[in-house]
Design an enzyme around this catalytic site. Structure first.
Site, PDB file in Angstrom:
ATOM      1  N   MET A 182      -2.606  11.444  -0.292  1.00  0.00           N
ATOM      2  CA  MET A 182      -3.577  10.311   0.264  1.00  0.00           C
ATOM      3  C   MET A 182      -2.848   9.752   1.608  1.00  0.00           C
ATOM      4  O   MET A 182      -1.692  10.417   2.009  1.00  0.00           O
ATOM      5  CB  MET A 182      -3.520   9.274  -0.960  1.00  0.00           C
ATOM      6  CG  MET A 182      -4.378   9.544  -1.947  1.00  0.00           C
ATOM      7  SD  MET A 182      -4.415   8.017  -3.090  1.00  0.00           S
ATOM      8  CE  MET A 182      -5.898   8.620  -4.153  1.00  0.00           C
ATOM      9  N   GLY A 183      -3.217   8.375   1.965  1.00  0.00           N
ATOM     10  CA  GLY A 183      -2.786   7.827   3.117  1.00  0.00           C
ATOM     11  C   GLY A 183      -3.830   7.429   3.989  1.00  0.00           C
ATOM     12  O   GLY A 183      -3.467   6.911   5.118  1.00  0.00           O
TER      13      GLY A 183
ATOM     14  N   ARG B  47      -4.229  28.824  -2.815  1.00  0.00           N
ATOM     15  CA  ARG B  47      -4.700  27.810  -3.809  1.00  0.00           C
ATOM     16  C   ARG B  47      -4.857  26.140  -3.442  1.00  0.00           C
ATOM     17  O   ARG B  47      -3.904  25.834  -2.392  1.00  0.00           O
ATOM     18  CB  ARG B  47      -3.689  27.987  -5.120  1.00  0.00           C
ATOM     19  CG  ARG B  47      -3.890  29.349  -5.991  1.00  0.00           C
ATOM     20  CD  ARG B  47      -5.044  29.109  -6.880  1.00  0.00           C
ATOM     21  NE  ARG B  47      -5.238  30.101  -7.805  1.00  0.00           N
ATOM     22  CZ  ARG B  47      -5.527  31.449  -7.544  1.00  0.00           C
ATOM     23  NH1 ARG B  47      -6.093  31.768  -6.592  1.00  0.00           N
ATOM     24  NH2 ARG B  47      -5.485  32.259  -8.696  1.00  0.00           N
TER      25      ARG B  47
ATOM     26  N   ARG C 255      -0.181   6.744  -7.008  1.00  0.00           N
ATOM     27  CA  ARG C 255      -0.290   5.501  -6.828  1.00  0.00           C
ATOM     28  C   ARG C 255       0.243   4.889  -8.410  1.00  0.00           C
ATOM     29  O   ARG C 255       0.482   3.814  -8.800  1.00  0.00           O
ATOM     30  CB  ARG C 255      -1.879   5.030  -7.059  1.00  0.00           C
ATOM     31  CG  ARG C 255      -1.890   4.663  -5.456  1.00  0.00           C
ATOM     32  CD  ARG C 255      -3.483   4.509  -5.101  1.00  0.00           C
ATOM     33  NE  ARG C 255      -4.233   3.765  -5.889  1.00  0.00           N
ATOM     34  CZ  ARG C 255      -5.501   3.448  -5.878  1.00  0.00           C
ATOM     35  NH1 ARG C 255      -6.064   3.921  -4.660  1.00  0.00           N
ATOM     36  NH2 ARG C 255      -6.277   2.927  -6.715  1.00  0.00           N
TER      37      ARG C 255
ATOM     38  N   THR D 159       0.898  -1.324  -0.099  1.00  0.00           N
ATOM     39  CA  THR D 159      -0.060  -0.214   0.137  1.00  0.00           C
ATOM     40  C   THR D 159       0.876   1.265  -0.050  1.00  0.00           C
ATOM     41  O   THR D 159       1.916   1.288   0.630  1.00  0.00           O
ATOM     42  CB  THR D 159      -0.963   0.166   1.203  1.00  0.00           C
ATOM     43  OG1 THR D 159      -1.603   1.439   1.117  1.00  0.00           O
ATOM     44  CG2 THR D 159      -0.326  -0.230   2.627  1.00  0.00           C
ATOM     45  N   ILE D 160       0.357   2.135  -0.777  1.00  0.00           N
ATOM     46  CA  ILE D 160       1.247   3.519  -0.690  1.00  0.00           C
ATOM     47  C   ILE D 160       1.120   4.262   0.618  1.00  0.00           C
ATOM     48  O   ILE D 160       1.698   4.981   1.068  1.00  0.00           O
ATOM     49  CB  ILE D 160       0.723   4.505  -1.772  1.00  0.00           C
ATOM     50  CG1 ILE D 160      -0.825   4.901  -1.608  1.00  0.00           C
ATOM     51  CG2 ILE D 160       0.918   3.966  -3.241  1.00  0.00           C
ATOM     52  CD1 ILE D 160      -1.162   6.213  -2.775  1.00  0.00           C
ATOM     53  N   ASP D 161       0.117   3.599   1.448  1.00  0.00           N
ATOM     54  CA  ASP D 161      -0.327   4.481   2.570  1.00  0.00           C
ATOM     55  C   ASP D 161       0.772   3.922   3.592  1.00  0.00           C
ATOM     56  O   ASP D 161       0.843   4.721   4.918  1.00  0.00           O
ATOM     57  CB  ASP D 161      -1.782   3.934   3.287  1.00  0.00           C
ATOM     58  CG  ASP D 161      -2.840   4.493   2.214  1.00  0.00           C
ATOM     59  OD1 ASP D 161      -2.305   5.293   1.226  1.00  0.00           O
ATOM     60  OD2 ASP D 161      -3.882   3.845   2.239  1.00  0.00           O
TER      61      ASP D 161
ATOM     62  N   GLU E  11      -5.309  13.309   3.403  1.00  0.00           N
ATOM     63  CA  GLU E  11      -6.549  13.106   3.143  1.00  0.00           C
ATOM     64  C   GLU E  11      -7.642  12.986   4.265  1.00  0.00           C
ATOM     65  O   GLU E  11      -8.829  13.139   4.464  1.00  0.00           O
ATOM     66  CB  GLU E  11      -6.844  12.439   1.982  1.00  0.00           C
ATOM     67  CG  GLU E  11      -6.443  11.146   2.175  1.00  0.00           C
ATOM     68  CD  GLU E  11      -6.750   9.972   1.313  1.00  0.00           C
ATOM     69  OE1 GLU E  11      -7.319  10.117   0.189  1.00  0.00           O
ATOM     70  OE2 GLU E  11      -6.367   8.697   1.481  1.00  0.00           O
TER      71      GLU E  11
HETATM   72  O1  F6P Z   1      -5.012   2.615   0.202  1.00  0.00           O
HETATM   73  C1  F6P Z   1      -4.552   3.333  -0.828  1.00  0.00           C
HETATM   74  C2  F6P Z   1      -5.244   4.493  -1.431  1.00  0.00           C
HETATM   75  O2  F6P Z   1      -4.781   5.022  -2.383  1.00  0.00           O
HETATM   76  C3  F6P Z   1      -5.792   5.469  -0.255  1.00  0.00           C
HETATM   77  O3  F6P Z   1      -4.529   6.360   0.025  1.00  0.00           O
HETATM   78  C4  F6P Z   1      -6.688   6.285  -0.806  1.00  0.00           C
HETATM   79  O4  F6P Z   1      -7.708   6.753   0.070  1.00  0.00           O
HETATM   80  C5  F6P Z   1      -7.667   5.096  -1.320  1.00  0.00           C
HETATM   81  O5  F6P Z   1      -6.801   4.032  -1.563  1.00  0.00           O
HETATM   82  C6  F6P Z   1      -8.458   5.392  -2.626  1.00  0.00           C
HETATM   83  O6  F6P Z   1      -9.041   4.232  -2.838  1.00  0.00           O
HETATM   84  P1  F6P Z   1      -9.854   4.066  -4.205  1.00  0.00           P
HETATM   85  O7  F6P Z   1      -8.821   3.513  -5.335  1.00  0.00           O
HETATM   86  O8  F6P Z   1     -10.910   3.122  -3.986  1.00  0.00           O
HETATM   87  O9  F6P Z   1     -10.516   5.467  -4.653  1.00  0.00           O
END
Ligand code: F6P
Length: 350
Positions: A170-171, A274, A283, A126-128, A223
């Site tokens: 994200m995260g 902004r 991602r 996961t990127i998170d 986020e």
């Molecule tokens: O878990 C990885 C992630 O990119 C989160 O950072 C983000 O909140 C979520 O997935 C977005 O999910 P989706 O691809 O379902 O919009």
């Protein structure tokens, strides 16, 4: 040895490195074969597969995304889902399934092993970077580089126009991307879900920065931060969502907090503000060398675990060692940003 592999949840750079490593290790070391399941657990329930041999994995190491496709399917939410998976394991005579995913995909893997005795091994992605028990998940390093480069770029335009720029990263419920990209990019304020903030603090930080002669500011916001709607009291907090409803694992779709913050900042400080929401750019695309190496090491270890029949395990990296751990342990809690790291970031605020 016959091994299944699937990728579930949000895609991230490095998934193809894992798939390639699983195939190469299984074939070269164990003389086995690998079958790929398409679109996460959905591919096992619906029996949507592809054979994975040397040709299929040739050239995929630097490619982002996943050649298997992915989805956020929860088979425990589908009538007969777990039973269909059991049947597929038996029919195909699988020696093991390697599930590559985040907490949701691995949570399903863990239940299939625990409740149905299926031979499953987990690989965390996961990127998170929010999975417990492993120092890193692959995908995070790439996202971090992308977010850092974006912050660098936003600096020059913010400075040229004397603007405040709010960058949303994200995260999900953690602030790993925000805090590390913010430190690396020299952000003037970083807001993460782990550390609540008030709107007065945010505006105050910008005002004091501008008072010392700076005419621009970069604010990084994760986020998943809760937005304090009643600034003074810090009451009525809640995450900002970009769409109503939840996915099959009960998650809301986060997004939009930067816009809310920008309005408050412009009104509260008088500085032109902004927004830049990085979104899925974090991602996509080619993985960094770090993520390719980590994905490769995880894939090799996962194939070894299947061969050794060490099921119910998840591969992890601790320091520079790849170590198998109990999947259940990793699923217990979300890995959150520690205060120590945030304090380092705080040194440079304002
Ligand atoms: O878990 C990885 C992630 O990119 C989160 O950072 C983000 O909140 C979520 O997935 C977005 O999910 P989706 O691809 O379902 O919009």
């Amino acid at each position: 040895m016959k091994v299944g592999v699937l990728t579930g949840g949000g895609d991230c750079p490095g998934l193809n490195a894992v798939i390639r490593a699983v195939v190469r290790r299984t074939m070269a070391k164990y003389g086995g074969s690998v079958i790929g399941y398409r679109f996460g657990w959905a591919g096992v329930v619906d029996v949507n597969t592809m054979d994975l041999g040397l040709d299929e994995v040739s050239g995929i190491l630097p490619r982002g995304g996943t050649i298997l496709g992915t989805s956020r399917t929860n088979p425990f939410r589908t009538e007969g889902g777990p039973e269909a998976i059991q049947e597929e394991f038996a029919r195909r005579k699988l020696d093991g399934m390697i599930a590559v995913g985040g907490e949701d995909t691995l949570g399903v893997a863990y239940r299939l092993w625990k409740e149905h005795g299926l031979p499953v091994v987990g690989v965390p992605k996961t990127i998170d970077n929010d999975i417990s028990g492993t120092d890193f998940t692959f995908g995070f390093d790439t996202a971090l580089h992308i977010a850092t480069e974006a912050i660098d770029r936003l600096h020059t335009t913010a400075e040229s126009h004397n603007r405040v720029v709010v960058v949303e990263v994200m995260g999900r419920t953690t602030g790993w991307i925000a805090v590390k990209a913010g430190i690396a990019g020299g952000a003037d304020l970083i807001l993460i879900p782990e550390i609540p903030f008030t709107l007065e603090e945010v505006c105050g930080t910008i005002r004091s920065r501008h008072a010392r002669g700076k005419n621009f500011s970069i604010i990084v916001v994760a986020e998943g931060c809760e937005f304090p709607r009643e600034a003074e009291q810090g009451e009525d907090r809640g995450v900002v969502v970009s769409q109503a409803g939840t996915d099959e694992f009960g998650h809301v779709r986060l997004g939009g907090i930067a816009n809310e913050l920008a309005k408050v900042i412009q009104a509260g400080t008088g500085f032109e503000t902004r927004v830049s929401v990085l979104g899925y750019i974090q991602r996509g695309g080619t993985p960094t060398a770090f993520d390719r190496v980590l994905g490769t090491r995880f894939g090799v270890e996962a194939a070894d675990l299947v061969h050794g029949q060490h099921f119910g395990k998840m591969v992890s990296i601790q320091g520079d060692k790849v170590i198998p751990i109990e999947m259940g342990h990793a699923m217990e809690t979300v890995k959150r940003v520690d205060t120590e790291l945030y304090e380092v970031a705080r040194t440079f605020f304002g």
